[in-house]
Design a protein around this motif. Structure first.
Motif: not given
Length: 297
Positions: A128, A133-134, A137, A284
């Motif tokens: 994460g 990955e951010k 999300a 994020e």
């Protein structure tokens, strides 16, 4: 001579040059914010949201604004490479040898670091933490050719970040995507891309573009990343250290017959170089991506 200095740190001048070229080759070190490191773990505070002001009537008390400060911890991880070479290099001076090895060292380190930081590929920094990955999300993605031309899509991914009161301050992509950037035009038919020349960084919509080696990029996932890169931090803890071996067996590389390389049998030696780097993302919603075009079934 190299044969008399088999272990240690790369001489300061050559180490500075290798580190400088590593930082020039890595998109993360070009765009993200540097965090000085003096030990393997570092805690620091950052301003997540600023204090607000208030209207005040004559004689009334002024309210106290509340700023949100958060604490983050960056942990460095060891990055290493082993380079086999022929015995003739042992007769080089240390400086000459590292000048010869500099391109291979900086390219290998930059590719591995960008892979982990941008897409989480074999990342030691935890699940994460990568830019991609951010983005997953937050859902901050716009598909290529989904809302118009590339100008519209770049404007769109910037808006996704701006919706969260952050400012995109740079893009990153591969040279494979540069053709599309060159051909992109705004509503008035004017190009939005300025290629690098006279030492000036490439730009699109007035923002710098950091190019990533194609080996570092996951093109099926994203074609271009946009971000407020102040929310991505990196650190470098140590100078590059090295050790030389003449009798090791390299199990991660094979000869034409599929056998591990034995240095003693082949009258070769291998250089092991290591450095310690850290990376983390702080939000994020500070990142967005232009993703591949969706092909209708």
């Amino acid at each position: 001579m190299l044969q008399d200095a088999r272990t240690g740190s790369i001489p300061k001048e050559e180490s500075t040059l290798v580190l400088k070229e590593f930082m020039q080759s890595s998109a993360i070190t070009q765009l993200a914010k540097y965090e000085p490191m003096t030990k393997p773990e570092k805690e620091f505070t950052y301003l997540a949201s600023g204090p607000g002001a208030y209207w005040v009537g004559e004689g009334e008390r002024i309210q106290t604004g509340k700023a949100t400060w958060l604490t983050a911890k960056m942990v460095t991880k060891k990055l290493g490479i082993i380079l086999p070479a022929s015995k003739e290099f042992l007769r080089y001076s240390v400086s000459d040898f590292f000048n010869a090895m500099k391109p291979a060292i900086k390219e290998s380190f930059a590719i591995k670091f960008d892979q982990a930081a941008l897409f989480g590929t074999n990342s030691p920094f935890g699940t994460g933490t990568s830019v991609w990955e951010k983005i997953q999300a937050s859902g901050n993605t716009i598909a290529l050719n989904s809302i118009g031309n590339l100008y519209d899509e770049l404007n769109g991914v910037m808006a996704l970040v701006e919706d969260h009161d952050k400012d995109v301050n740079g893009f990153t992509t591969t040279r494979r995507f540069r053709q599309k950037l060159r051909g992109a035009k705004d509503a008035n038919g004017l190009p939005i891309f300025n290629d690098a020349n006279a030492g000036v960084t490439s730009q699109a919509l007035g923002l710098p573009i950091g190019y990533v080696d194609s080996k570092s990029w996951d093109y099926p996932k994203a074609h271009l990343l946009a971000a407020d890169w102040d929310y991505a931090r990196y650190g470098i803890l140590q100078d590059i250290e090295y050790k030389i071996s003449e009798d090791a067996t390299l199990t991660t590389i094979e000869d034409a017959e599929g056998n591990p390389i034995n240095l003693f049998e082949r009258d070769m030696f291998a250089l092991r170089a290591t450095m310690q780097v850290g990376f983390m993302t702080l939000s994020e919603d500070a990142f967005a991506a232009v993703t591949p075009e969706v092909v209708a079934p």
